[in-house]
Design a protein around this motif. Structure first.
Motif, PDB file in Angstrom:
ATOM      1  N   ARG A   6       0.842  -1.196   0.000  1.00 10.86           N
ATOM      2  CA  ARG A   6       0.000   0.000   0.000  1.00 10.86           C
ATOM      3  C   ARG A   6       0.876   1.245   0.000  1.00 10.86           C
ATOM      4  O   ARG A   6       1.931   1.282   0.626  1.00 10.86           O
ATOM      5  N   PRO A   7       0.462   2.297  -0.721  1.00 13.48           N
ATOM      6  CA  PRO A   7       1.245   3.538  -0.703  1.00 13.48           C
ATOM      7  C   PRO A   7       1.292   4.126   0.717  1.00 13.48           C
ATOM      8  O   PRO A   7       0.351   3.966   1.485  1.00 13.48           O
ATOM      9  N   PRO A   8       2.378   4.895   1.071  1.00 10.35           N
ATOM     10  CA  PRO A   8       2.521   5.474   2.425  1.00 10.35           C
ATOM     11  C   PRO A   8       1.684   6.755   2.587  1.00 10.35           C
ATOM     12  O   PRO A   8       2.229   7.865   2.674  1.00 10.35           O
ATOM     13  N   TYR A   9       0.370   6.569   2.656  1.00 11.48           N
ATOM     14  CA  TYR A   9      -0.528   7.728   2.766  1.00 11.48           C
ATOM     15  C   TYR A   9      -0.258   8.564   4.018  1.00 11.48           C
ATOM     16  O   TYR A   9      -0.318   9.793   3.982  1.00 11.48           O
ATOM     17  N   LEU A  10       0.030   7.940   5.119  1.00  9.91           N
ATOM     18  CA  LEU A  10       0.269   8.689   6.363  1.00  9.91           C
ATOM     19  C   LEU A  10       1.538   9.543   6.263  1.00  9.91           C
ATOM     20  O   LEU A  10       1.579  10.675   6.745  1.00  9.91           O
ATOM     21  N   ARG A  11       2.586   9.009   5.625  1.00 13.26           N
ATOM     22  CA  ARG A  11       3.807   9.792   5.456  1.00 13.26           C
ATOM     23  C   ARG A  11       3.563  10.996   4.546  1.00 13.26           C
ATOM     24  O   ARG A  11       4.078  12.074   4.794  1.00 13.26           O
ATOM     25  N   TRP A  12       2.799  10.799   3.487  1.00 18.40           N
ATOM     26  CA  TRP A  12       2.495  11.901   2.578  1.00 18.40           C
ATOM     27  C   TRP A  12       1.680  12.977   3.295  1.00 18.40           C
ATOM     28  O   TRP A  12       1.910  14.169   3.116  1.00 18.40           O
ATOM     29  N   ALA A  13       0.726  12.565   4.095  1.00 18.04           N
ATOM     30  CA  ALA A  13      -0.106  13.515   4.844  1.00 18.04           C
ATOM     31  C   ALA A  13       0.745  14.291   5.850  1.00 18.04           C
ATOM     32  O   ALA A  13       0.598  15.511   6.013  1.00 18.04           O
ATOM     33  N   ALA A  14       1.653  13.593   6.536  1.00 15.47           N
ATOM     34  CA  ALA A  14       2.526  14.262   7.511  1.00 15.47           C
ATOM     35  C   ALA A  14       3.438  15.267   6.801  1.00 15.47           C
ATOM     36  O   ALA A  14       3.665  16.383   7.297  1.00 15.47           O
ATOM     37  N   ALA A  15       3.983  14.905   5.646  1.00 14.96           N
ATOM     38  CA  ALA A  15       4.844  15.822   4.900  1.00 14.96           C
ATOM     39  C   ALA A  15       4.057  17.037   4.429  1.00 14.96           C
ATOM     40  O   ALA A  15       4.534  18.179   4.509  1.00 14.96           O
TER      41      ALA A  15
END
Length: 173
Positions: A6-15
């Protein structure tokens, strides 16, 4: 069969939130406060009144807040110079009925010092008060004699002696 992670949605949101927070921090307006500046050129000893002051916004904490009540310029100021405690003096004014005269009293005399002026033929001397200190020495281009307040009845005698170069000034310790 190959399972895709799965793509790292949480990391993208945090960035994205970090970038938006930094942008909001940079775009916020800085804290400012009003501070006094010279509205026109002021000579040393000149009173700082309402017509000589303009108020400008500066970053908070940049300049200290001076007390302008009864203040006068301690040094020559150009228009736009900040009015801070270092360039202002308080409480040195000529007494009523006294005249202010340019007199060479020496570079060590400061505003508020008491002086005794001895024109020729005056054994007791004439009391005086340094209103504006002397700047430079008599042989420099920036020389300006001290401004000394003397009683009105002795002003003509002191002025004539100062103009002729026969005036002797003694500064009180």
């Amino acid at each position: 069969m190959y399972w895709l992670p799965r793509p790292p949605y949480l990391r993208w949101a945090a960035a994205a939130l970090t970038v938006l927070g930094a942008l909001a921090w940079d775009l916020r307006s800085p804290a400012v406060e009003l501070r006094p500046f010279a509205a026109r050129a002021l000579l040393a000893g000149e009173a700082v009144d309402g017509s000589a002051v303009t108020w400008r916004e500066v970053p908070a904490g940049l300049l200290p807040s001076p007390d302008l009540e009864g203040a006068s310029a301690a040094v020559d100021l150009e228009a736009g110079d900040p009015l801070v405690a270092g360039v202002l003096r308080r409480g040195v004014a000529a007494p009523d009925g006294w005249w202010q005269l340019p007199v060479a009293v020496g570079p060590h005399a400061v505003a508020g010092d008491r002086v005794m002026l001895f024109p020729p033929g005056s054994p007791t001397g004439v009391p005086g008060l340094v209103v504006s200190p002397q700047r430079g020495d008599a042989y420099s281009l920036g020389y300006r004699p001290a401004l000394v307040a003397v009683p009105g009845d002795a002003a003509a005698l002191v002025a004539a002696a100062a103009a002729s170069g026969a005036l002797v000034a003694a500064v009180a310790p």
